[in-house]
Design a protein around this motif. Structure first.
Motif, PDB file in Angstrom:
ATOM      1  N   ASP A   1      32.107  21.875 -24.978  1.00  0.00           N
ATOM      2  CA  ASP A   1      33.275  21.701 -25.914  1.00  0.00           C
ATOM      3  C   ASP A   1      32.693  20.422 -26.564  1.00  0.00           C
ATOM      4  O   ASP A   1      33.024  20.328 -28.053  1.00  0.00           O
ATOM      5  CB  ASP A   1      34.516  21.084 -25.254  1.00  0.00           C
ATOM      6  CG  ASP A   1      35.503  22.467 -24.543  1.00  0.00           C
ATOM      7  OD1 ASP A   1      34.961  23.565 -24.992  1.00  0.00           O
ATOM      8  OD2 ASP A   1      35.953  22.247 -23.721  1.00  0.00           O
ATOM      9  N   MET A   2      32.120  19.481 -26.086  1.00  0.00           N
ATOM     10  CA  MET A   2      31.633  18.243 -26.903  1.00  0.00           C
ATOM     11  C   MET A   2      30.258  18.741 -27.973  1.00  0.00           C
ATOM     12  O   MET A   2      30.378  18.135 -28.949  1.00  0.00           O
ATOM     13  CB  MET A   2      31.028  17.372 -25.753  1.00  0.00           C
ATOM     14  CG  MET A   2      31.922  16.698 -25.052  1.00  0.00           C
ATOM     15  SD  MET A   2      31.046  15.322 -24.018  1.00  0.00           S
ATOM     16  CE  MET A   2      32.447  14.370 -23.788  1.00  0.00           C
ATOM     17  N   ILE A   3      29.647  19.561 -27.365  1.00  0.00           N
ATOM     18  CA  ILE A   3      28.516  20.282 -28.115  1.00  0.00           C
ATOM     19  C   ILE A   3      29.335  20.946 -29.654  1.00  0.00           C
ATOM     20  O   ILE A   3      28.654  20.574 -30.686  1.00  0.00           O
ATOM     21  CB  ILE A   3      27.681  21.273 -27.652  1.00  0.00           C
ATOM     22  CG1 ILE A   3      26.756  20.143 -26.718  1.00  0.00           C
ATOM     23  CG2 ILE A   3      26.780  21.765 -28.638  1.00  0.00           C
ATOM     24  CD1 ILE A   3      25.922  20.967 -25.733  1.00  0.00           C
ATOM     25  N   ARG A   4      30.320  21.549 -29.122  1.00  0.00           N
ATOM     26  CA  ARG A   4      31.175  22.223 -30.382  1.00  0.00           C
ATOM     27  C   ARG A   4      31.432  21.045 -31.442  1.00  0.00           C
ATOM     28  O   ARG A   4      31.647  21.242 -32.680  1.00  0.00           O
ATOM     29  CB  ARG A   4      32.146  23.022 -30.008  1.00  0.00           C
ATOM     30  CG  ARG A   4      31.678  24.482 -29.515  1.00  0.00           C
ATOM     31  CD  ARG A   4      32.651  25.437 -29.528  1.00  0.00           C
ATOM     32  NE  ARG A   4      33.424  25.188 -28.242  1.00  0.00           N
ATOM     33  CZ  ARG A   4      33.119  25.583 -26.839  1.00  0.00           C
ATOM     34  NH1 ARG A   4      32.099  26.240 -26.835  1.00  0.00           N
ATOM     35  NH2 ARG A   4      33.762  25.515 -25.867  1.00  0.00           N
ATOM     36  N   GLU A   5      32.063  20.151 -30.987  1.00  0.00           N
ATOM     37  CA  GLU A   5      32.565  18.823 -31.980  1.00  0.00           C
ATOM     38  C   GLU A   5      31.418  18.293 -32.561  1.00  0.00           C
ATOM     39  O   GLU A   5      31.377  17.652 -33.804  1.00  0.00           O
ATOM     40  CB  GLU A   5      33.495  17.890 -31.099  1.00  0.00           C
ATOM     41  CG  GLU A   5      34.753  18.651 -30.465  1.00  0.00           C
ATOM     42  CD  GLU A   5      35.344  17.602 -29.498  1.00  0.00           C
ATOM     43  OE1 GLU A   5      35.359  16.175 -29.793  1.00  0.00           O
ATOM     44  OE2 GLU A   5      36.038  18.017 -28.980  1.00  0.00           O
ATOM     45  N   PHE A   6      30.288  17.814 -31.782  1.00  0.00           N
ATOM     46  CA  PHE A   6      29.181  16.936 -32.101  1.00  0.00           C
ATOM     47  C   PHE A   6      28.060  17.526 -31.573  1.00  0.00           C
ATOM     48  O   PHE A   6      28.057  17.815 -30.213  1.00  0.00           O
ATOM     49  CB  PHE A   6      29.437  15.529 -32.188  1.00  0.00           C
ATOM     50  CG  PHE A   6      28.836  15.039 -30.854  1.00  0.00           C
ATOM     51  CD1 PHE A   6      27.884  14.229 -30.758  1.00  0.00           C
ATOM     52  CD2 PHE A   6      29.905  15.138 -29.894  1.00  0.00           C
ATOM     53  CE1 PHE A   6      27.405  13.603 -29.509  1.00  0.00           C
ATOM     54  CE2 PHE A   6      29.440  14.514 -28.522  1.00  0.00           C
ATOM     55  CZ  PHE A   6      28.024  13.886 -28.456  1.00  0.00           C
ATOM     56  N   ALA A   7      26.888  17.536 -32.254  1.00  0.00           N
ATOM     57  CA  ALA A   7      25.692  17.997 -31.646  1.00  0.00           C
ATOM     58  C   ALA A   7      24.795  16.886 -31.507  1.00  0.00           C
ATOM     59  O   ALA A   7      24.247  16.427 -32.602  1.00  0.00           O
ATOM     60  CB  ALA A   7      24.932  18.878 -32.623  1.00  0.00           C
TER      61      ALA A   7
ATOM     62  N   LEU B   1      23.112  23.469 -26.752  1.00  0.00           N
ATOM     63  CA  LEU B   1      22.765  22.271 -27.596  1.00  0.00           C
ATOM     64  C   LEU B   1      21.522  23.052 -28.619  1.00  0.00           C
ATOM     65  O   LEU B   1      21.484  22.340 -29.821  1.00  0.00           O
ATOM     66  CB  LEU B   1      22.502  20.951 -26.848  1.00  0.00           C
ATOM     67  CG  LEU B   1      21.889  20.059 -27.498  1.00  0.00           C
ATOM     68  CD1 LEU B   1      22.991  19.338 -28.677  1.00  0.00           C
ATOM     69  CD2 LEU B   1      21.638  18.703 -26.561  1.00  0.00           C
ATOM     70  N   ARG B   2      20.570  23.473 -27.973  1.00  0.00           N
ATOM     71  CA  ARG B   2      19.448  24.119 -28.744  1.00  0.00           C
ATOM     72  C   ARG B   2      19.959  24.807 -29.940  1.00  0.00           C
ATOM     73  O   ARG B   2      19.435  24.669 -31.040  1.00  0.00           O
ATOM     74  CB  ARG B   2      18.617  24.601 -28.059  1.00  0.00           C
ATOM     75  CG  ARG B   2      17.090  25.129 -28.426  1.00  0.00           C
ATOM     76  CD  ARG B   2      16.550  23.974 -29.216  1.00  0.00           C
ATOM     77  NE  ARG B   2      16.025  23.023 -27.992  1.00  0.00           N
ATOM     78  CZ  ARG B   2      15.800  21.726 -28.120  1.00  0.00           C
ATOM     79  NH1 ARG B   2      16.146  21.403 -29.407  1.00  0.00           N
ATOM     80  NH2 ARG B   2      15.107  21.033 -27.325  1.00  0.00           N
ATOM     81  N   GLU B   3      20.840  25.694 -29.701  1.00  0.00           N
ATOM     82  CA  GLU B   3      21.638  26.348 -30.854  1.00  0.00           C
ATOM     83  C   GLU B   3      22.416  25.643 -31.749  1.00  0.00           C
ATOM     84  O   GLU B   3      22.022  26.011 -32.946  1.00  0.00           O
ATOM     85  CB  GLU B   3      22.615  27.525 -30.199  1.00  0.00           C
ATOM     86  CG  GLU B   3      21.906  28.418 -29.360  1.00  0.00           C
ATOM     87  CD  GLU B   3      22.837  29.531 -28.615  1.00  0.00           C
ATOM     88  OE1 GLU B   3      24.103  29.316 -29.234  1.00  0.00           O
ATOM     89  OE2 GLU B   3      22.545  30.465 -28.096  1.00  0.00           O
ATOM     90  N   ALA B   4      23.125  24.541 -31.420  1.00  0.00           N
ATOM     91  CA  ALA B   4      23.676  23.632 -32.426  1.00  0.00           C
ATOM     92  C   ALA B   4      22.801  22.672 -33.128  1.00  0.00           C
ATOM     93  O   ALA B   4      23.173  22.482 -34.295  1.00  0.00           O
ATOM     94  CB  ALA B   4      24.638  22.804 -31.493  1.00  0.00           C
ATOM     95  N   ARG B   5      21.566  22.367 -32.364  1.00  0.00           N
ATOM     96  CA  ARG B   5      20.952  21.421 -33.261  1.00  0.00           C
ATOM     97  C   ARG B   5      19.308  21.534 -32.480  1.00  0.00           C
ATOM     98  O   ARG B   5      19.052  21.187 -31.537  1.00  0.00           O
ATOM     99  CB  ARG B   5      21.431  19.787 -32.786  1.00  0.00           C
ATOM    100  CG  ARG B   5      20.331  18.857 -33.525  1.00  0.00           C
ATOM    101  CD  ARG B   5      21.005  17.599 -33.312  1.00  0.00           C
ATOM    102  NE  ARG B   5      20.294  16.296 -33.881  1.00  0.00           N
ATOM    103  CZ  ARG B   5      20.927  15.714 -34.146  1.00  0.00           C
ATOM    104  NH1 ARG B   5      21.973  15.106 -34.247  1.00  0.00           N
ATOM    105  NH2 ARG B   5      20.120  14.526 -35.044  1.00  0.00           N
ATOM    106  N   GLU B   6      18.485  22.100 -33.304  1.00  0.00           N
ATOM    107  CA  GLU B   6      17.238  22.518 -33.209  1.00  0.00           C
ATOM    108  C   GLU B   6      16.162  21.326 -32.763  1.00  0.00           C
ATOM    109  O   GLU B   6      15.442  21.597 -31.987  1.00  0.00           O
ATOM    110  CB  GLU B   6      16.676  23.398 -34.146  1.00  0.00           C
ATOM    111  CG  GLU B   6      17.131  24.712 -34.186  1.00  0.00           C
ATOM    112  CD  GLU B   6      16.305  25.438 -35.397  1.00  0.00           C
ATOM    113  OE1 GLU B   6      15.158  25.044 -35.806  1.00  0.00           O
ATOM    114  OE2 GLU B   6      16.746  26.638 -35.587  1.00  0.00           O
TER     115      GLU B   6
END
Length: 185
Positions: free
Chosen positions: A51-57, A79-84
């Motif tokens: 949930d946190m990763i969806r809000e901010f990476a 996290l890797r998908e949200a921010r490489e």
């Protein structure tokens, strides 16, 4: 006088996600990392972390491998998908080669065995390229690592000596003698 944030090169984004189901540990680590210039947020489960990763990476993350509601590798993958470019450290009490390989394949930057202190975590998060972070100043002795592992399994078995001995492939009396002693240094 320069502050610690300037002393450590955290880049433009010092955001840090700490994921561990041990609330006391994650709170202490968050305070220590904040003193080093990071801006930590904590999660106690896989679902809360996602949930946190969806809000901010975040730019940095420290993720426990075994969480009550799942596997920390799911957090690493999200996290890797949200921010490489995120730098991700996987922490675990079970330092096995297979899980280390799996963590790195999923996108973790490094893999540390518990108990790791804030200095170890910071060194791993900020290590550059393929170079390894420097060895710890005061590494635990082999006896202490063994004792910590036995204590963890003992707690996971609800302090049942017979079950712990079975899982560790030890004689019950040998385990009782180890548990009765003080922790090695």
């Amino acid at each position: 006088m320069t502050d610690k944030k300037n002393a450590l090169d955290l880049g433009a984004d010092p955001s840090l996600l700490l994921v561990d189901d041990d609330e006391m540990f994650v709170t202490r680590l968050a305070r220590a990392m904040e003193k080093r210039g990071f801006i930590p947020q904590t999660a106690l489960s896989v679902s809360a972390a996602k949930d946190m990763i969806r809000e901010f990476a975040p730019a940095y993350a420290v993720v426990d491998l075994r969480l009550e509601d799942g596997n920390g590798l799911d957090v690493v993958e999200a996290l890797r998908e949200a921010r490489e470019d995120a730098r991700i450290i996987v922490l675990t009490g079970y330092g096995a080669i297979a899980t280390a390989v799996a963590a790195v394949k999923m996108g973790a930057t490094d893999y540390l065995a518990k108990p790791a202190d804030a200095n170890d975590v910071t060194s791993a998060l900020l290590s550059i390229g393929d170079s390894l972070p420097p060895p710890p100043e005061n590494p635990m002795s082999a006896d202490r690592v063994r004792w910590e592992h036995i204590q963890r399994v003992y707690e996971q078995c609800d302090r049942n000596v017979s079950e712990t001995a079975r899982r560790l492939h030890m004689h019950r009396r040998t385990l009782q003698r180890i548990l009765a002693k003080r922790s090695p240094r």
